[in-house]
Every structure is written in C-alpha cells, then in structure tokens.
Scaffold this motif. Structure first.
Motif, PDB file in Angstrom:
ATOM      1  N   CYS A 269       0.854  -1.190   0.000  1.00 21.33           N
ATOM      2  CA  CYS A 269       0.000   0.000   0.000  1.00 21.33           C
ATOM      3  C   CYS A 269       0.891   1.241   0.000  1.00 21.33           C
ATOM      4  O   CYS A 269       1.839   1.330   0.767  1.00 21.33           O
ATOM      5  CB  CYS A 269      -0.914  -0.008   1.221  1.00 21.33           C
ATOM      6  SG  CYS A 269      -1.832   1.526   1.431  1.00 21.33           S
ATOM      7  N   GLU A 270       0.564   2.177  -0.891  1.00 21.32           N
ATOM      8  CA  GLU A 270       1.395   3.384  -1.001  1.00 21.32           C
ATOM      9  C   GLU A 270       1.275   4.263   0.240  1.00 21.32           C
ATOM     10  O   GLU A 270       2.101   5.121   0.477  1.00 21.32           O
ATOM     11  CB  GLU A 270       0.954   4.205  -2.218  1.00 21.32           C
ATOM     12  CG  GLU A 270       1.207   3.496  -3.529  1.00 21.32           C
ATOM     13  CD  GLU A 270       0.755   4.327  -4.718  1.00 21.32           C
ATOM     14  OE1 GLU A 270       0.637   5.564  -4.583  1.00 21.32           O
ATOM     15  OE2 GLU A 270       0.525   3.727  -5.780  1.00 21.32           O
ATOM     16  N   PHE A 271       0.226   4.064   0.983  1.00 20.43           N
ATOM     17  CA  PHE A 271      -0.030   4.953   2.128  1.00 20.43           C
ATOM     18  C   PHE A 271       0.441   4.366   3.454  1.00 20.43           C
ATOM     19  O   PHE A 271       1.020   5.053   4.268  1.00 20.43           O
ATOM     20  CB  PHE A 271      -1.522   5.291   2.195  1.00 20.43           C
ATOM     21  CG  PHE A 271      -1.986   6.003   0.967  1.00 20.43           C
ATOM     22  CD1 PHE A 271      -1.805   7.376   0.829  1.00 20.43           C
ATOM     23  CD2 PHE A 271      -2.559   5.302  -0.079  1.00 20.43           C
ATOM     24  CE1 PHE A 271      -2.210   8.038  -0.324  1.00 20.43           C
ATOM     25  CE2 PHE A 271      -2.971   5.961  -1.236  1.00 20.43           C
ATOM     26  CZ  PHE A 271      -2.797   7.327  -1.363  1.00 20.43           C
ATOM     27  N   CYS A 272       0.194   3.066   3.661  1.00 18.16           N
ATOM     28  CA  CYS A 272       0.528   2.492   4.964  1.00 18.16           C
ATOM     29  C   CYS A 272       1.645   1.447   4.884  1.00 18.16           C
ATOM     30  O   CYS A 272       2.145   0.998   5.912  1.00 18.16           O
ATOM     31  CB  CYS A 272      -0.709   1.889   5.627  1.00 18.16           C
ATOM     32  SG  CYS A 272      -1.324   0.421   4.810  1.00 18.16           S
ATOM     33  N   GLY A 273       2.006   1.062   3.673  1.00 18.91           N
ATOM     34  CA  GLY A 273       3.121   0.128   3.518  1.00 18.91           C
ATOM     35  C   GLY A 273       2.764  -1.340   3.722  1.00 18.91           C
ATOM     36  O   GLY A 273       3.635  -2.204   3.668  1.00 18.91           O
ATOM     37  N   ARG A 274       1.479  -1.608   3.975  1.00 17.25           N
ATOM     38  CA  ARG A 274       1.089  -3.012   4.158  1.00 17.25           C
ATOM     39  C   ARG A 274       1.107  -3.761   2.824  1.00 17.25           C
ATOM     40  O   ARG A 274       0.857  -3.163   1.771  1.00 17.25           O
ATOM     41  CB  ARG A 274      -0.312  -3.095   4.772  1.00 17.25           C
ATOM     42  CG  ARG A 274      -0.380  -2.637   6.216  1.00 17.25           C
ATOM     43  CD  ARG A 274      -1.795  -2.820   6.729  1.00 17.25           C
ATOM     44  NE  ARG A 274      -1.917  -2.502   8.150  1.00 17.25           N
ATOM     45  CZ  ARG A 274      -2.285  -1.316   8.615  1.00 17.25           C
ATOM     46  NH1 ARG A 274      -2.533  -0.331   7.786  1.00 17.25           N
ATOM     47  NH2 ARG A 274      -2.388  -1.100   9.911  1.00 17.25           N
ATOM     48  N   ILE A 275       1.376  -5.055   2.905  1.00 14.90           N
ATOM     49  CA  ILE A 275       1.383  -5.890   1.707  1.00 14.90           C
ATOM     50  C   ILE A 275      -0.070  -6.162   1.298  1.00 14.90           C
ATOM     51  O   ILE A 275      -0.897  -6.523   2.138  1.00 14.90           O
ATOM     52  CB  ILE A 275       2.131  -7.219   1.972  1.00 14.90           C
ATOM     53  CG1 ILE A 275       3.596  -6.917   2.345  1.00 14.90           C
ATOM     54  CG2 ILE A 275       2.035  -8.151   0.774  1.00 14.90           C
ATOM     55  CD1 ILE A 275       4.321  -8.065   3.034  1.00 14.90           C
ATOM     56  N   LEU A 276      -0.356  -5.960   0.026  1.00 15.48           N
ATOM     57  CA  LEU A 276      -1.731  -6.102  -0.450  1.00 15.48           C
ATOM     58  C   LEU A 276      -1.938  -7.415  -1.194  1.00 15.48           C
ATOM     59  O   LEU A 276      -1.083  -7.841  -1.968  1.00 15.48           O
ATOM     60  CB  LEU A 276      -2.072  -4.933  -1.378  1.00 15.48           C
ATOM     61  CG  LEU A 276      -2.152  -3.551  -0.698  1.00 15.48           C
ATOM     62  CD1 LEU A 276      -2.112  -2.445  -1.749  1.00 15.48           C
ATOM     63  CD2 LEU A 276      -3.404  -3.444   0.151  1.00 15.48           C
ATOM     64  N   VAL A 277      -3.070  -8.054  -0.930  1.00 18.24           N
ATOM     65  CA  VAL A 277      -3.484  -9.223  -1.717  1.00 18.24           C
ATOM     66  C   VAL A 277      -4.911  -8.948  -2.221  1.00 18.24           C
ATOM     67  O   VAL A 277      -5.642  -8.172  -1.629  1.00 18.24           O
ATOM     68  CB  VAL A 277      -3.461 -10.535  -0.888  1.00 18.24           C
ATOM     69  CG1 VAL A 277      -2.039 -10.894  -0.488  1.00 18.24           C
ATOM     70  CG2 VAL A 277      -4.350 -10.451   0.331  1.00 18.24           C
ATOM     71  N   ASP A 278      -5.244  -9.619  -3.345  1.00 18.37           N
ATOM     72  CA  ASP A 278      -6.600  -9.418  -3.861  1.00 18.37           C
ATOM     73  C   ASP A 278      -7.606 -10.222  -3.032  1.00 18.37           C
ATOM     74  O   ASP A 278      -7.249 -11.196  -2.365  1.00 18.37           O
ATOM     75  CB  ASP A 278      -6.677  -9.796  -5.343  1.00 18.37           C
ATOM     76  CG  ASP A 278      -6.145 -11.185  -5.588  1.00 18.37           C
ATOM     77  OD1 ASP A 278      -4.929 -11.393  -5.426  1.00 18.37           O
ATOM     78  OD2 ASP A 278      -6.961 -12.078  -5.916  1.00 18.37           O
ATOM     79  N   LYS A 279      -8.842  -9.786  -3.085  1.00 22.39           N
ATOM     80  CA  LYS A 279      -9.912 -10.378  -2.280  1.00 22.39           C
ATOM     81  C   LYS A 279     -10.049 -11.889  -2.561  1.00 22.39           C
ATOM     82  O   LYS A 279     -10.279 -12.658  -1.635  1.00 22.39           O
ATOM     83  CB  LYS A 279     -11.221  -9.642  -2.616  1.00 22.39           C
ATOM     84  CG  LYS A 279     -12.384  -9.966  -1.728  1.00 22.39           C
ATOM     85  CD  LYS A 279     -12.500  -8.953  -0.618  1.00 22.39           C
ATOM     86  CE  LYS A 279     -13.749  -9.149   0.230  1.00 22.39           C
ATOM     87  NZ  LYS A 279     -13.988 -10.487   0.696  1.00 22.39           N
ATOM     88  N   GLU A 280      -9.912 -12.242  -3.856  1.00 24.66           N
ATOM     89  CA  GLU A 280     -10.065 -13.637  -4.244  1.00 24.66           C
ATOM     90  C   GLU A 280      -9.049 -14.524  -3.532  1.00 24.66           C
ATOM     91  O   GLU A 280      -9.406 -15.575  -2.986  1.00 24.66           O
ATOM     92  CB  GLU A 280      -9.859 -13.776  -5.754  1.00 24.66           C
ATOM     93  CG  GLU A 280     -11.026 -14.423  -6.467  1.00 24.66           C
ATOM     94  CD  GLU A 280     -10.889 -14.283  -7.959  1.00 24.66           C
ATOM     95  OE1 GLU A 280      -9.776 -14.569  -8.485  1.00 24.66           O
ATOM     96  OE2 GLU A 280     -11.863 -13.861  -8.598  1.00 24.66           O
ATOM     97  N   LEU A 281      -7.802 -14.086  -3.555  1.00 22.39           N
ATOM     98  CA  LEU A 281      -6.751 -14.858  -2.888  1.00 22.39           C
ATOM     99  C   LEU A 281      -7.026 -14.922  -1.389  1.00 22.39           C
ATOM    100  O   LEU A 281      -6.932 -15.997  -0.774  1.00 22.39           O
ATOM    101  CB  LEU A 281      -5.383 -14.209  -3.158  1.00 22.39           C
ATOM    102  CG  LEU A 281      -4.160 -14.941  -2.611  1.00 22.39           C
ATOM    103  CD1 LEU A 281      -2.998 -14.842  -3.584  1.00 22.39           C
ATOM    104  CD2 LEU A 281      -3.731 -14.400  -1.241  1.00 22.39           C
TER     105      LEU A 281
END
Ligand SMILES: [Zn+2]
Length: 286
Positions: A269-281
C-alpha cells in the motif's frame, strides 16, 4: 512485457521505504532475459509467497485475538479484587465504629441508672436531714444528677443517630460487596476457562506460525514482521476491499488493483506500507 515492470511504491515515510526496498521485486520481475516458462514459474512462486504471507497473517491474527481477549481479563479480575478488598476494609472499619458507639450508648445508659440510684438515695436522705443546709446540699446533688441524666440522654441520641447512619452504610457496602464478589467469581472462572481453552489453541497456532514462517524467504519475513509490529492492529498483509486497502482504507486505483490480482509482484500500500493481496486470494485462505 512493459506492464509487468514493477513501479516502485511511493515512499511515504521510512517504513514504506524499507518495506518497498526489502520486498523490491526488480530482480524477479524486471529480468528482461526471462523466458516465458520461467516467468510462469516466477508467477506461481510470487502467488505462493502471497498465499504463505496471508496464511501467516491469518494465523498470527488469531494469536493476537486470543491475547486481546485474555489480556483484558486479568486486569478486570485484579480491579475487582481491589474493589472487594477495599469494601471489606470499609465494612470492618464501620463495624468497629458501630461496636464503639454501642459501647458508648450502653455506658451512658449505665451512668443514667447510677444517677437515678443516686437521686433516689438523696431524696430518701432529704427525709432525714437535721437542717436546711443539709437539705439544700442534697437538692443541689439531685439537680446535678438530673443534669447528668439529660446530658447522657443527649449523647445517647447523638450516638444513636451515628449508629443508624453507620448501619445503613454497612448495609449498602455489604450489598455492593456481594455484587463485586459475584462479578469477581464470574470473571475468575471466565479467565480460568479462557486460559484452559486457549492455551492449547495458542500453542498450536504458534507452532503453525513457526512452520509457516519457514516457507517464507527471510527478507520478506523481516518486512512482514516489521510492518506487523508497526501496525496498530497487527496487520501486515491485507486484502483489497471495496477498492481500498484493508489496512488503512486508502483508495487503490483500478490499474494497481489489476497488478495486485496478477500476482506478478508483491505490492505494498502506497499509504501504509502493508502488503496487499486481492480479495479472491484472501477468500481462498479464510
Ligand atoms: Zn494501506
């Protein structure tokens, strides 16, 4: 090929910077020499990493929840123990005061009896006096004892008023104490249950977490742990939900969401730095 090239995450603050650097995917994705079948392998491998990370996150969140539930209970039990001890002391003090007041009342009642006896005696003696001086002296004694009786009666009224007040206070403190004791008993057994219930589950989850961590490369794991530590809710890997980061709820543009869905690189995430995954996964792991 161009669309798969990693666009570095914007660097808002040190954490994101570090996260982006650690997770940096250039050596994996931006390799121009990659052949198609190798790229497929890489894609699978990134997807596997994301799955491993999100699985670890789910697991660690369960451990967090156990800690949160248990974390508050011992404090609540402690507070109630303090309340109970405080009330017991207050009641003990009141009871001592009541005993003292009762003693004072009975002392005054006793002295009234003594004064009455004296008055009776003086009045009898007045029948056998030899002169007026003796008679007047006895009259003065009778008056004095009568005043003593009045004074004692006044004191008894005062003590009785205090007694009534204290007895009422003891009663209300006793009621409060009973309530607190019931609460304490309930909280204690709740805590005992939770500890008994969650001890095993927590151990299993910690074991699972250790196993899952072994599946994740060191640098990624370090990034995960650091993001998790800095995040208020312990979330380092979050799904995209309703076009927003599941951690900070910032909007994620469609193109970026598409990149996340492709599993070709690890995107933060550009704002909080958390790793993003898609909802499906994410849903496939729940
Ligand atoms: Zn975010």
């Amino acid at each position: 090929m161009a669309k798969s090239v990693a666009k570095p995450a914007e660097t808002n603050g040190e954490d994101i910077n570090k996260a982006a650097n650690v997770i940096g995917t250039s050596e994996i994705v931006e390799n121009p020499a990659s052949k198609e079948h190798e790229r497929d392998e890489i894609d699978i491998s990134i997807e596997k990493k994301l799955i491993a990370l999100y699985t670890l996150q789910q697991n660690d969140s369960k451990i967090d929840r156990i800690k949160i539930v248990r974390g508050e209970l011992p404090l609540e039990v402690e507070d109630l123990e303090d309340d109970v001890a405080g009330l017991e002391t207050r009641i003990d003090n009141y009871i001592q005061e009541i005993e003292l007041l009762e003693k004072q009342v009975s002392d005054k009642q006793q002295s009234i009896k003594e004064s009455q006896t004296l008055i009776k005696r003086y009045e009898e003696q007045q029948n056998n006096v030899r002169n007026n001086r003796e008679y007047d002296a006895l009259t003065k004694e009778v008056e004095f004892q009568s005043l003593e009786i009045q004074l004692s009666e006044k004191r008894i009224r005062e003590f009785s008023a205090q007694l009534t007040m204290r007895k009422e206070e003891v009663e209300s403190a006793q009621n409060e104490l009973n309530d607190r004791r019931n609460d304490l008993e309930a909280k204690r057994s709740e805590l005992t249950d939770i500890v008994a219930e969650t001890e095993l589950e927590e151990k299993e989850l910690i074991n699972k977490s250790d196993q899952q961590q072994k599946l994740i490369e060191e640098r990624l794991l370090v990034a995960y742990k650091r993001i998790r530590k800095n995040a208020r809710n312990g979330l380092a890997v979050v799904p995209v939900e309703r076009d927003a980061c599941g951690g900070c709820f910032s909007y994620i543009p469609p193109q970026r969401q598409l990149d996340i869905k492709l599993h070709k690189k690890i995107i933060v995430c550009e704002f909080c730095g958390r790793i993003l995954v898609d909802k499906e996964l994410a849903d496939s792991i729940q």
